[in-house]
Design a protein around this motif. Structure first.
Motif, PDB file in Angstrom:
ATOM      1  N   ILE A 135       0.825  -1.208   0.000  1.00  0.00           N
ATOM      2  CA  ILE A 135       0.000   0.000   0.000  1.00  0.00           C
ATOM      3  C   ILE A 135       0.860   1.259   0.000  1.00  0.00           C
ATOM      4  CG2 ILE A 135      -1.736   1.313   1.289  1.00  0.00           C
ATOM      5  CD1 ILE A 135      -2.814  -1.340   2.339  1.00  0.00           C
ATOM      6  N   SER A 136       1.986   1.221   0.720  1.00  0.00           N
ATOM      7  CA  SER A 136       2.870   2.389   0.766  1.00  0.00           C
ATOM      8  C   SER A 136       3.488   2.687  -0.596  1.00  0.00           C
ATOM      9  CB  SER A 136       3.971   2.178   1.808  1.00  0.00           C
ATOM     10  OG  SER A 136       4.838   1.120   1.421  1.00  0.00           O
TER      11      SER A 136
ATOM     12  N   VAL B  93      -1.335   2.823  -3.766  1.00  0.00           N
ATOM     13  CA  VAL B  93      -2.614   2.630  -3.084  1.00  0.00           C
ATOM     14  C   VAL B  93      -3.602   1.932  -4.023  1.00  0.00           C
ATOM     15  CG1 VAL B  93      -4.564   3.765  -1.956  1.00  0.00           C
ATOM     16  CG2 VAL B  93      -2.251   4.674  -1.665  1.00  0.00           C
TER      17      VAL B  93
ATOM     18  N   GLU C 147      -5.114   5.452   8.007  1.00  0.00           N
ATOM     19  CA  GLU C 147      -4.322   6.279   7.095  1.00  0.00           C
ATOM     20  C   GLU C 147      -4.901   6.381   5.687  1.00  0.00           C
ATOM     21  OE1 GLU C 147      -0.060   5.842   7.092  1.00  0.00           O
ATOM     22  OE2 GLU C 147      -0.133   4.627   8.912  1.00  0.00           O
ATOM     23  N   TYR C 148      -5.704   5.403   5.293  1.00  0.00           N
ATOM     24  CA  TYR C 148      -6.172   5.366   3.907  1.00  0.00           C
ATOM     25  C   TYR C 148      -7.688   5.202   3.844  1.00  0.00           C
ATOM     26  CZ  TYR C 148      -1.215   4.231   3.112  1.00  0.00           C
ATOM     27  OH  TYR C 148       0.156   4.242   3.094  1.00  0.00           O
TER      28      TYR C 148
ATOM     29  N   ILE D 182      -9.741   3.245   1.668  1.00  0.00           N
ATOM     30  CA  ILE D 182      -9.779   2.183   0.663  1.00  0.00           C
ATOM     31  C   ILE D 182     -10.908   1.223   1.010  1.00  0.00           C
ATOM     32  CG2 ILE D 182      -8.481   0.359  -0.502  1.00  0.00           C
ATOM     33  CD1 ILE D 182      -5.913   1.618   0.658  1.00  0.00           C
TER      34      ILE D 182
END
Length: 256
Positions: A47-48, A51, A77-78, A80
Motif C-alpha cells: 500500500i505504501s 494505493v 491512514e487510507y 480504501i
C-alpha cells in the motif's frame, strides 16, 4: 486512443491456492493485481508503494495481526474499500468484522461471480460515499463562511448539480430522514446530507425552534397549536410537538 484505466486490487490471503484462484479471476476480467500478501507487513508495504482501489482481505492471515486488526490500521491512514474473505461465519467473528465497516463480506468457498459482484458494488458504494463527503464538506464550508457574516441570513444547498441559495425567511421547516435533512421552503424542497444538530446550530435559535426530534420550524411561520401539533401559515403539513420540546416551544411562543 488511451485504454480504459484498470481497477487496482490488492489480495491479502494466506492460502496460496485461494490467492492464485482470485488472481486468475481478476486478471481474466481486466483487473490489475498490485500484489498478493499473506501478512500485515507485506500488505502495508504494498500500500505504501501504490494505493489500491480495493482490497480483498482474508480475515485469518499469517502473523500476530489478523485481517480485522490490519483493516483497522489501514483505515487510520487510507480511504480504501475493504472486502473481507473468510471461511468463518460465526457470530463473534462477524461482530468484530462489522466494526471495521467492510464494503462486502464473501464466504469461502466462493464463485467467480461472488468476487466480481462484490468488487463492483464496493467500488460503486465507495464512489457515492466520496460524493456525499464532498457535498457535506462543501455545505459545511459555505455555512461556516456565512456564520462569520451575521448580516447574511442565507444557506446554500446542492440541487440538480448546482448550489441554490435559500433565504432563512423562506424556510418553513427542516425535516430529518436518517442521514439526510429536507428543507421545505416557499419555493420547493431541497434534500442535503447533514445532521439536524448541525443545521440547528447553523440556522441559529433566534428565528427557528426544534419542535420534534425530526423537525425544526421557523417561528414566524407558526399560525396556531392544535392537538399538540403546530399549524403553519400556507403549509399543508402539521408538525407534531415532541414531549421533550413542549416546554421550550410554549416559552418561546409566549403562550399565556
Amino acid at each position: 486512443m488511451s485504454s480504459e484505466k484498470k481497477t487496482k486490487v490488492l489480495i491479502v490471503e494466506d492460502e496460496s491456492i485461494v490467492a492464485k484462484d482470485i488472481q486468475n479471476i481478476l486478471l481474466k476480467n481486466n483487473f490489475e493485481v498490485l500484489g498478493v500478501a499473506n501478512n500485515a507487513e507485506t500488505t502495508l508495504n504494498y500500500i505504501s508503494q501504490e494505493v489500491p482501489d480495493v482490497i480483498l482481505m482474508d480475515i485469518m492471515i499469517k502473523g500476530n495481526i489478523n485481517g480485522i486488526e490490519l483493516s483497522h490500521k489501514i483505515k487510520e491512514e487510507y480511504d480504501i474499500p475493504i472486502i473481507f474473505l473468510t471461511a468463518y461465519s460465526d457470530t463473534p467473528t462477524l461482530e468484530k468484522a462489522k466494526v471495521v465497516e467492510p464494503y462486502a463480506y464473501i464466504n469461502k468457498p466462493f464463485k467467480n461471480a461472488d468476487i466480481l459482484s462484490a468488487i463492483e458494488i464496493s467500488l460503486f458504494r465507495h464512489k457515492k460515499d466520496l460524493e456525499r463527503k464532498k457535498e457535506k464538506e462543501l455545505l459545511y464550508s459555505i455555512v461556516e463562511k456565512q456564520s462569520k457574516d451575521t448580516s447574511t441570513d442565507i444557506i446554500f444547498v446542492k440541487s440538480g448539480g448546482k448550489m441554490v441559495k435559500i433565504k432563512y425567511e423562506d424556510i418553513y421547516i427542516v425535516e430529518a430522514l436518517k442521514d439526510y435533512v429536507t428543507f421545505h421552503t416557499t419555493h420547493g424542497r431541497y434534500i442535503v446530507h447533514a445532521t439536524m444538530k448541525f443545521i440547528e446550530e447553523k440556522l441559529g435559535y433566534q428565528n427557528f425552534i426544534r419542535a420534534h426530534r425530526s423537525f425544526i420550524v421557523r417561528i414566524d411561520k407558526i399560525q396556531s397549536i392544535e392537538n399538540q401539533e403546530l399549524v403553519l401559515e400556507n403549509f399543508p403539513k402539521r408538525i407534531p410537538i415532541g414531549g421533550n420540546y413542549k416546554d421550550e416551544i410554549y416559552k418561546r411562543l409566549n403562550l399565556l
